[in-house]
Design a protein around this motif. Structure first.
Motif, PDB file in Angstrom:
ATOM      1  N   GLY A 105     -14.143  -3.993  59.727  1.00  0.00           N
ATOM      2  CA  GLY A 105     -14.517  -2.750  59.217  1.00  0.00           C
ATOM      3  C   GLY A 105     -12.349  -2.362  58.725  1.00  0.00           C
ATOM      4  N   LEU A 106     -12.182  -2.252  59.923  1.00  0.00           N
ATOM      5  CA  LEU A 106     -10.650  -2.009  59.929  1.00  0.00           C
ATOM      6  C   LEU A 106      -9.825  -3.037  59.367  1.00  0.00           C
ATOM      7  N   ALA A 109     -10.869  -3.089  55.988  1.00  0.00           N
ATOM      8  CA  ALA A 109      -9.729  -1.157  54.624  1.00  0.00           C
ATOM      9  C   ALA A 109      -8.587  -1.938  55.160  1.00  0.00           C
ATOM     10  N   TRP A 110      -7.649  -2.548  55.957  1.00  0.00           N
ATOM     11  CA  TRP A 110      -5.854  -2.662  55.402  1.00  0.00           C
ATOM     12  C   TRP A 110      -5.701  -3.561  54.104  1.00  0.00           C
ATOM     13  N   TYR A 168     -14.809  -2.208  49.026  1.00  0.00           N
ATOM     14  CA  TYR A 168     -14.985  -0.962  49.837  1.00  0.00           C
ATOM     15  C   TYR A 168     -16.409  -0.685  50.339  1.00  0.00           C
ATOM     16  N   VAL A 171     -17.091  -2.597  53.593  1.00  0.00           N
ATOM     17  CA  VAL A 171     -16.080  -2.391  54.450  1.00  0.00           C
ATOM     18  C   VAL A 171     -16.715  -0.879  55.052  1.00  0.00           C
ATOM     19  N   TRP A 172     -17.380  -0.191  54.241  1.00  0.00           N
ATOM     20  CA  TRP A 172     -17.669   1.067  54.489  1.00  0.00           C
ATOM     21  C   TRP A 172     -19.314   0.941  55.521  1.00  0.00           C
ATOM     22  N   SER A 175     -18.213   0.101  58.967  1.00  0.00           N
ATOM     23  CA  SER A 175     -17.246   0.219  58.869  1.00  0.00           C
ATOM     24  C   SER A 175     -19.399   2.030  60.238  1.00  0.00           C
ATOM     25  N   VAL A 228     -10.505   4.527  58.959  1.00  0.00           N
ATOM     26  CA  VAL A 228     -11.090   3.605  57.562  1.00  0.00           C
ATOM     27  C   VAL A 228     -10.472   4.676  56.629  1.00  0.00           C
ATOM     28  N   LEU A 232      -8.698   4.456  53.044  1.00  0.00           N
ATOM     29  CA  LEU A 232      -9.278   4.321  51.669  1.00  0.00           C
ATOM     30  C   LEU A 232      -9.401   5.754  50.837  1.00  0.00           C
TER      31      LEU A 232
END
Length: 237
Positions: A105-106, A109-110, A168, A171-172, A175, A228, A232
């Motif tokens: 996830g990190l 996110a990047w 997105y 990613v969440w 995370s 994260v 974001l």
């Protein structure tokens, strides 16, 4: 050469971030998906894939032999490696599972935070293909095919705004989804110590108790979630 140039442009093109309300909305949707049991039982498969992929990748990087990965319909999984039962490679391989979804996830996110949405999707697809080589059961193969097909469809056919929104959301999900399994294994361990969970196995090969390993997983995943969120959501703190 023209085809290569087109592919390069496709992979590395920059996309504007969705409006902050959309980013926050994807975070809320992901949080609800992780918190609501009936939804969690569906999305947990993606978290399990990341978990087992983390074991597998670190095993290979630390010189262990990877014999296969199994994914089960109850959203559990197991990775078979061979090497020293104790030592750094064993510890790192066991550590990787509960940290892998948050680390993924990190990383994503990047990428999406810097506008590289398409690249993040293709990176996920590449990791799925690499992992699929080591799947050793039919359900696991089906799970990888379905997951890979969804990611490919989004990366290849979805409009840019849909790609960004779903990236997105992914990613969440990674995370937030990294945190709940740590709590679940803690609940499963209460009153029952079968020694099969990652923290129990870590406790068996190190002087650190399983509960301390669980606390480490929880704090590390929460810290990565905070990073994260900071990446974001502009102006969050």
């Amino acid at each position: 050469m023209e085809t290569i140039s087109t592919l390069f442009d496709h992979l590395f093109r920059l996309q504007a971030a969705p409006p902050t309300p959309i980013v926050v909305a994807t975070a809320v949707v992901a949080l609800l998906a992780v918190a609501v049991d009936v939804v969690w039982r569906r999305v947990r498969h993606a978290v399990t894939i990341a978990h087992e992929g983390g074991h597998a990748l670190v095993a290979l990087l630390t010189g262990r032999r990877l014999h296969g990965i199994r994914l089960h319909s109850d959203t559990s999984g197991v990775t078979f490696t061979r090497g020293r039962e104790r030592g750094l490679s064993a510890v790192l391989t066991l550590l990787a599972g509960y940290l892998a979804p948050a680390v993924l996830g990190l990383l994503l996110a990047w990428l999406v935070g810097s506008g590289r949405v398409v690249l993040s999707l293709w990176l996920c697809l590449l990791l799925l293909v690499a992992m699929a080589v080591f799947i050793r059961n039919l359900y696991g193969v089906l799970a990888m095919l379905v997951t890979g097909a969804v990611v490919f469809a989004v990366a290849w056919w979805a409009p840019a705004d849909v790609q960004a929104t779903l990236a997105y959301l992914g990613v969440w999900l990674m995370s937030f989804g990294a945190i709940r399994p740590v709590w679940e294994v803690h609940r499963q361990r209460r009153g029952r110590r079968d020694g099969h969970s990652d923290p129990d196995q870590l406790a068996g090969i190190t002087p650190v108790p399983a509960l301390v390993w669980l606390l480490f997983f929880a704090l590390a995943n929460l810290a990565m979630l905070a990073v994260v969120a900071r990446m974001l959501i502009p102006g969050l703190w």
